[in-house]
Enzyme design. Structure first.
Site, PDB file in Angstrom:
ATOM      1  N   SER A 139       0.952  -1.238  -0.106  1.00 31.02           N
ATOM      2  CA  SER A 139       0.150  -0.019  -0.041  1.00 31.02           C
ATOM      3  C   SER A 139       1.065   1.342  -0.006  1.00 31.02           C
ATOM      4  CB  SER A 139      -1.126   0.116   1.242  1.00 31.02           C
ATOM      5  OG  SER A 139      -1.910   0.850   1.141  1.00 31.02           O
ATOM      6  N   ASP A 141      -9.080  -5.806  -5.251  1.00 31.81           N
ATOM      7  CA  ASP A 141      -8.307  -4.733  -4.333  1.00 31.81           C
ATOM      8  C   ASP A 141      -8.907  -3.274  -4.441  1.00 31.81           C
ATOM      9  OD1 ASP A 141      -6.011  -3.557  -3.211  1.00 31.81           O
ATOM     10  OD2 ASP A 141      -4.514  -4.705  -4.387  1.00 31.81           O
ATOM     11  N   HIS A 175      -7.101  -5.931  -0.927  1.00 35.90           N
ATOM     12  CA  HIS A 175      -6.030  -4.714  -0.333  1.00 35.90           C
ATOM     13  C   HIS A 175      -5.102  -5.775   0.248  1.00 35.90           C
ATOM     14  CE1 HIS A 175      -4.013  -1.244  -0.922  1.00 35.90           C
ATOM     15  NE2 HIS A 175      -3.822  -1.194   0.435  1.00 35.90           N
TER      16      HIS A 175
END
Length: 346
Positions: free
Chosen positions: A149, A289, A316
């Site tokens: 991320s 995601d 994610h």
């Protein structure tokens, strides 16, 4: 009697030598587990001093495993989140002989929490990673950098400035353009929501009423549970990670929600610079995601030695909700690079 006493010192010397020969040699593992500063065993934990324009602060790291040839430094998300979402790595990497490091970035969880807002800029975080690398003794012969991320943004920026220190790069669940991410959130993810729910979310955002419990409730049920982590219930690691988030850093850099970026990172875009990355690189994404899986697969075609892994059931946090694809692919890539490969078919 006198003759016996004269022989006693000789006997003692021989006995001591024999005992020394039979004593187990100090293992390299023992030395490895000791703090280089004090010799005290810390379970792999080291507080590393990091110099910044606002002074020197300490960041927390913890080593798991022992492999001089493969050392993976984990860059967590957020910004302002922490290492706990990586805890599932312990169930996979040590068994494969892969050494890795937890690391709470400055301002996060176990590290120091300075309040100077000028510290929360991407270039300063990049130099923090470089100082951590040096302190841990990571180098081009063993250093793999994995960013998830926000950590993927940080890993990308690190590679663009310091890739001579890397053996391999892993960008996990992050696109190379925040404007493209915002577009994907608006044009794809938002349209998957119930229109009434989306309208209520947009109304709260328009009022900037982000502390409204209803806002969190709507996002949790209609966004986070669909696109952040699809496990029900969530893993304990994620339950612990969220309350520990440094909301000041997160809001300043990311914005008040994962549903698009509105902070200092809003205009971050490295699409045109991806070809400058020459080290073996793995991009990981999930079909569910928050990030566009097609974009993440495309990134692997833009770097010079790219491999792509799209987890079919992943969101994610694909390392949690699609472990059967995430970890075999990650491990295959790392071991392939260690064996001299530049690309992997995953």
């Amino acid at each position: 009697m006198r003759s016996s006493l004269l022989r006693l010192p000789v006997f003692c010397v021989v006995l001591a030598a024999a005992m020394a020969c039979n004593k187990p040699a100090a293992s390299t593992t023992d030395a490895y587990n000791q703090s280089p500063e004090t010799g005290v065993r810390t379970g792999g934990v080291r507080m590393i001093p990091v110099k910044t324009p606002s002074g020197t602060f300490n960041v927390w790291t913890k080593r798991v495993g022992n492999n001089p040839k493969i050392k993976v430094l984990l860059l967590h998300g957020g910004p302002g989140a922490n290492h706990t979402p990586f805890e599932c790595f312990e169930s996979y990497l040590p068994a494969e002989g892969i050494e890795f490091y937890y690391y709470d970035q400055l301002g996060s969880m176990n590290s120091d929490h300075p309040t100077d807002s000028t510290l929360w800029e991407t270039p300063r975080f990049v130099e923090e990673v470089e100082q951590v690398r040096q302190a841990l003794g990571l180098n081009k012969d063993n250093f793999y950098l994995l960013g998830h991320s926000w950590g993927g943004i940080l890993a990308t920026e690190y590679a663009l400035k310091h890739q001579q220190n890397l053996k391999g790069l892993i960008i996990s669940n992050m696109m190379s353009s925040c404007p493209d991410y915002g577009k994907y959130a608006d044009e794809v993810l938002a349209k998957q929501m119930d229109p009434k729910v989306l309208a209520e979310i947009r109304a709260i955002e328009a009022r900037k009423d982000f502390n409204n419990p209803r806002y969190t409730e709507l996002l949790m049920g209609n966004f986070y549970n669909e696109h952040f982590c699809r496990l029900k219930p969530w893993p304990n690691a994620l339950d612990r990670a969220f309350p520990a988030l440094n909301a000041t850093i997160y809001t300043l850099m990311q914005g008040p929600s994962e549903f698009g970026i509105s902070g200092r990172l809003a205009n971050w875009d490295r699409r045109a610079d991806l070809p400058k990355i020459t080290v073996p690189t793995l991009t990981i994404g999930g079909n569910h995601d928050t990030m566009d899986p097609k974009h993440m697969a495309w990134m692997a075609t833009q770097v010079q030695n790219g491999s792509s892994l799209i987890c079919p059931d992943g969101s994610h946090c694909s390392m949690w909700d699609d472990q059967s694809h995430y970890f075999p692919g990650l491990i295959k890539f790392i071991k392939g690079v260690d064996a001299g490969q530049t690309k992997s078919i995953l």
